[in-house]
Design a protein around this motif. Structure first.
Motif, PDB file in Angstrom:
ATOM      1  N   ARG A   1       5.755   5.391 -12.541  1.00 25.22           N
ATOM      2  CA  ARG A   1       5.799   4.007 -12.157  1.00 25.22           C
ATOM      3  C   ARG A   1       6.122   3.407 -13.661  1.00 25.22           C
ATOM      4  O   ARG A   1       5.581   4.763 -14.382  1.00 25.22           O
ATOM      5  CB  ARG A   1       3.982   4.059 -12.487  1.00 25.22           C
ATOM      6  CG  ARG A   1       3.343   4.667 -11.041  1.00 25.22           C
ATOM      7  CD  ARG A   1       2.128   4.522 -10.765  1.00 25.22           C
ATOM      8  NE  ARG A   1       1.570   5.000  -9.246  1.00 25.22           N
ATOM      9  CZ  ARG A   1       0.920   4.049  -8.694  1.00 25.22           C
ATOM     10  NH1 ARG A   1       1.173   3.125  -8.927  1.00 25.22           N
ATOM     11  NH2 ARG A   1       0.920   4.898  -7.485  1.00 25.22           N
TER      12      ARG A   1
ATOM     13  N   VAL B   1       3.554  -3.692  -7.842  1.00 19.39           N
ATOM     14  CA  VAL B   1       1.963  -2.999  -6.896  1.00 19.39           C
ATOM     15  C   VAL B   1       0.891  -3.077  -7.900  1.00 19.39           C
ATOM     16  O   VAL B   1       0.077  -3.252  -7.103  1.00 19.39           O
ATOM     17  CB  VAL B   1       2.676  -1.651  -6.666  1.00 19.39           C
ATOM     18  CG1 VAL B   1       3.857  -1.183  -6.025  1.00 19.39           C
ATOM     19  CG2 VAL B   1       2.140  -0.348  -7.754  1.00 19.39           C
ATOM     20  N   LYS B   2       0.909  -3.779  -8.897  1.00 19.91           N
ATOM     21  CA  LYS B   2      -0.121  -4.241  -9.059  1.00 19.91           C
ATOM     22  C   LYS B   2       0.007  -5.123 -10.296  1.00 19.91           C
ATOM     23  O   LYS B   2       0.987  -5.403 -11.064  1.00 19.91           O
ATOM     24  CB  LYS B   2      -0.996  -2.970 -10.180  1.00 19.91           C
ATOM     25  CG  LYS B   2      -1.566  -2.213  -9.053  1.00 19.91           C
ATOM     26  CD  LYS B   2      -2.532  -0.957  -9.555  1.00 19.91           C
ATOM     27  CE  LYS B   2      -3.155  -0.424  -8.848  1.00 19.91           C
ATOM     28  NZ  LYS B   2      -3.239   1.073  -9.418  1.00 19.91           N
TER      29      LYS B   2
ATOM     30  N   LYS C   1       1.104  -1.624   0.189  1.00 19.71           N
ATOM     31  CA  LYS C   1      -0.138   0.133  -0.029  1.00 19.71           C
ATOM     32  C   LYS C   1       0.531   0.959  -0.256  1.00 19.71           C
ATOM     33  O   LYS C   1       0.700   2.071  -0.980  1.00 19.71           O
ATOM     34  CB  LYS C   1      -0.854   0.076   1.333  1.00 19.71           C
ATOM     35  CG  LYS C   1      -1.752   1.111   1.160  1.00 19.71           C
ATOM     36  CD  LYS C   1      -2.796   1.168   2.678  1.00 19.71           C
ATOM     37  CE  LYS C   1      -3.750   2.239   2.558  1.00 19.71           C
ATOM     38  NZ  LYS C   1      -4.556   2.298   3.157  1.00 19.71           N
ATOM     39  N   ALA C   2       1.585   1.384   1.297  1.00 16.93           N
ATOM     40  CA  ALA C   2       3.120   2.238   0.808  1.00 16.93           C
ATOM     41  C   ALA C   2       3.544   2.539  -0.334  1.00 16.93           C
ATOM     42  O   ALA C   2       3.317   3.606  -1.243  1.00 16.93           O
ATOM     43  CB  ALA C   2       3.365   2.669   2.700  1.00 16.93           C
TER      44      ALA C   2
ATOM     45  N   ASP D   1       2.661   2.020  -3.429  1.00 19.42           N
ATOM     46  CA  ASP D   1       1.418   2.776  -4.014  1.00 19.42           C
ATOM     47  C   ASP D   1       1.097   3.719  -4.212  1.00 19.42           C
ATOM     48  O   ASP D   1       0.955   4.624  -5.576  1.00 19.42           O
ATOM     49  CB  ASP D   1       0.547   1.282  -4.161  1.00 19.42           C
ATOM     50  CG  ASP D   1      -1.025   1.484  -5.442  1.00 19.42           C
ATOM     51  OD1 ASP D   1      -0.171   1.722  -7.054  1.00 19.42           O
ATOM     52  OD2 ASP D   1      -1.491   1.395  -5.351  1.00 19.42           O
ATOM     53  N   GLU D   2       1.235   3.724  -2.632  1.00 17.64           N
ATOM     54  CA  GLU D   2       0.773   5.419  -2.694  1.00 17.64           C
ATOM     55  C   GLU D   2       1.653   6.288  -2.595  1.00 17.64           C
ATOM     56  O   GLU D   2       1.246   7.484  -2.839  1.00 17.64           O
ATOM     57  CB  GLU D   2      -0.321   5.643  -1.255  1.00 17.64           C
ATOM     58  CG  GLU D   2      -1.571   4.291  -1.508  1.00 17.64           C
ATOM     59  CD  GLU D   2      -2.220   4.935  -0.314  1.00 17.64           C
ATOM     60  OE1 GLU D   2      -1.622   4.951   0.985  1.00 17.64           O
ATOM     61  OE2 GLU D   2      -3.518   4.449  -0.032  1.00 17.64           O
ATOM     62  N   ASN D   3       2.599   6.073  -2.125  1.00 16.50           N
ATOM     63  CA  ASN D   3       3.803   6.733  -3.006  1.00 16.50           C
ATOM     64  C   ASN D   3       5.029   7.255  -3.792  1.00 16.50           C
ATOM     65  O   ASN D   3       5.373   7.977  -3.946  1.00 16.50           O
ATOM     66  CB  ASN D   3       4.783   6.755  -1.141  1.00 16.50           C
ATOM     67  CG  ASN D   3       3.729   7.039   0.334  1.00 16.50           C
ATOM     68  OD1 ASN D   3       2.994   7.653   0.210  1.00 16.50           O
ATOM     69  ND2 ASN D   3       3.537   5.976   1.279  1.00 16.50           N
TER      70      ASN D   3
ATOM     71  N   ASN E   1      -3.477  -6.923  -6.453  1.00 18.54           N
ATOM     72  CA  ASN E   1      -2.537  -5.327  -5.653  1.00 18.54           C
ATOM     73  C   ASN E   1      -2.551  -5.537  -3.920  1.00 18.54           C
ATOM     74  O   ASN E   1      -3.130  -6.318  -2.851  1.00 18.54           O
ATOM     75  CB  ASN E   1      -2.948  -3.848  -6.082  1.00 18.54           C
ATOM     76  CG  ASN E   1      -5.030  -3.700  -5.753  1.00 18.54           C
ATOM     77  OD1 ASN E   1      -5.344  -4.538  -5.490  1.00 18.54           O
ATOM     78  ND2 ASN E   1      -5.298  -2.406  -6.553  1.00 18.54           N
ATOM     79  N   TRP E   2      -2.200  -4.368  -3.299  1.00 21.12           N
ATOM     80  CA  TRP E   2      -2.605  -4.198  -2.509  1.00 21.12           C
ATOM     81  C   TRP E   2      -3.961  -4.618  -1.565  1.00 21.12           C
ATOM     82  O   TRP E   2      -4.272  -5.060  -0.502  1.00 21.12           O
ATOM     83  CB  TRP E   2      -1.804  -2.936  -1.243  1.00 21.12           C
ATOM     84  CG  TRP E   2      -2.833  -1.811  -1.510  1.00 21.12           C
ATOM     85  CD1 TRP E   2      -1.944  -1.025  -2.592  1.00 21.12           C
ATOM     86  CD2 TRP E   2      -3.265  -1.713  -0.863  1.00 21.12           C
ATOM     87  NE1 TRP E   2      -2.951   0.182  -2.047  1.00 21.12           N
ATOM     88  CE2 TRP E   2      -3.757  -0.045  -0.918  1.00 21.12           C
ATOM     89  CE3 TRP E   2      -4.272  -1.681   0.347  1.00 21.12           C
ATOM     90  CZ2 TRP E   2      -5.403   0.218  -0.628  1.00 21.12           C
ATOM     91  CZ3 TRP E   2      -5.189  -0.687   0.927  1.00 21.12           C
ATOM     92  CH2 TRP E   2      -5.488   0.444   0.502  1.00 21.12           C
ATOM     93  N   GLU E   3      -4.606  -4.324  -1.561  1.00 25.83           N
ATOM     94  CA  GLU E   3      -6.298  -4.016  -1.272  1.00 25.83           C
ATOM     95  C   GLU E   3      -6.675  -5.917  -1.776  1.00 25.83           C
ATOM     96  O   GLU E   3      -7.729  -6.543  -1.407  1.00 25.83           O
ATOM     97  CB  GLU E   3      -7.196  -3.188  -1.975  1.00 25.83           C
ATOM     98  CG  GLU E   3      -6.627  -2.285  -2.190  1.00 25.83           C
ATOM     99  CD  GLU E   3      -8.024  -1.516  -2.367  1.00 25.83           C
ATOM    100  OE1 GLU E   3      -8.286  -0.496  -2.047  1.00 25.83           O
ATOM    101  OE2 GLU E   3      -7.756  -0.929  -3.825  1.00 25.83           O
TER     102      GLU E   3
END
Length: 104
Positions: free
Chosen positions: A25, A52-53, A16-17, A19-21, A67-69
Motif C-alpha cells: 500500500r 482504495v481509501k 473491496k477486492a 483493498d482486501e488482496n 472506501n468500498w464500504e
C-alpha cells in the motif's frame, strides 16, 4: 436501460477486492485550495495506482472518509480514477500518518 444497482455492486466488489488482496500500500497527502487535506491509501492494479481509501480533513475540521464500504455521500466520493502521484503533486506519507487520520 442502465442497471445502476448492478454497476454499484460491481464497483463495490472491485474496490473491496483491491483493498482486501493488496500486499503493498502507498500513502499520500495533498492540500487543496480551500485549506483542506486529502489523505490517500492506494494500491497497484496492473500498471495503475488505484485509491482504495480516501479521507478529507476540511479546513473546518470535518472528516469525510470513503472506501468500498462508503463510496459516496453528499460531501464527496471515492475517486474512481487512477492517480499519478507526481502529476498530482501528492506528498508521500508514512502508513501510520494515514491511519491516524483514517481512524480519527
Amino acid at each position: 436501460m442502465v442497471d445502476l444497482e448492478r454497476i454499484r455492486k460491481e464497483t463495490v466488489a472491485y474496490f473491496k477486492a483491491l483493498d482486501e488482496n493488496a500486499i503493498l500500500r502507498q500513502h499520500f497527502c495533498h492540500a487543496d485550495e480551500e485549506g483542506g487535506l486529502w489523505y490517500i491509501e492506494a494500491v497497484r492494479d496492473g500498471d495503475e495506482l488505484i485509491v482504495v481509501k480516501q479521507a478529507e480533513l476540511t479546513s473546518a475540521g470535518r472528516l469525510h472518509r470513503y472506501n468500498w464500504e462508503h463510496l459516496e455521500d453528499e460531501d464527496g466520493c471515492l475517486t474512481d480514477q487512477a492517480i499519478d502521484p507526481e502529476e498530482e503533486l501528492l506528498e508521500v506519507i508514512p502508513a501510520e500518518e494515514f491511519q491516524q487520520v483514517w481512524t480519527r
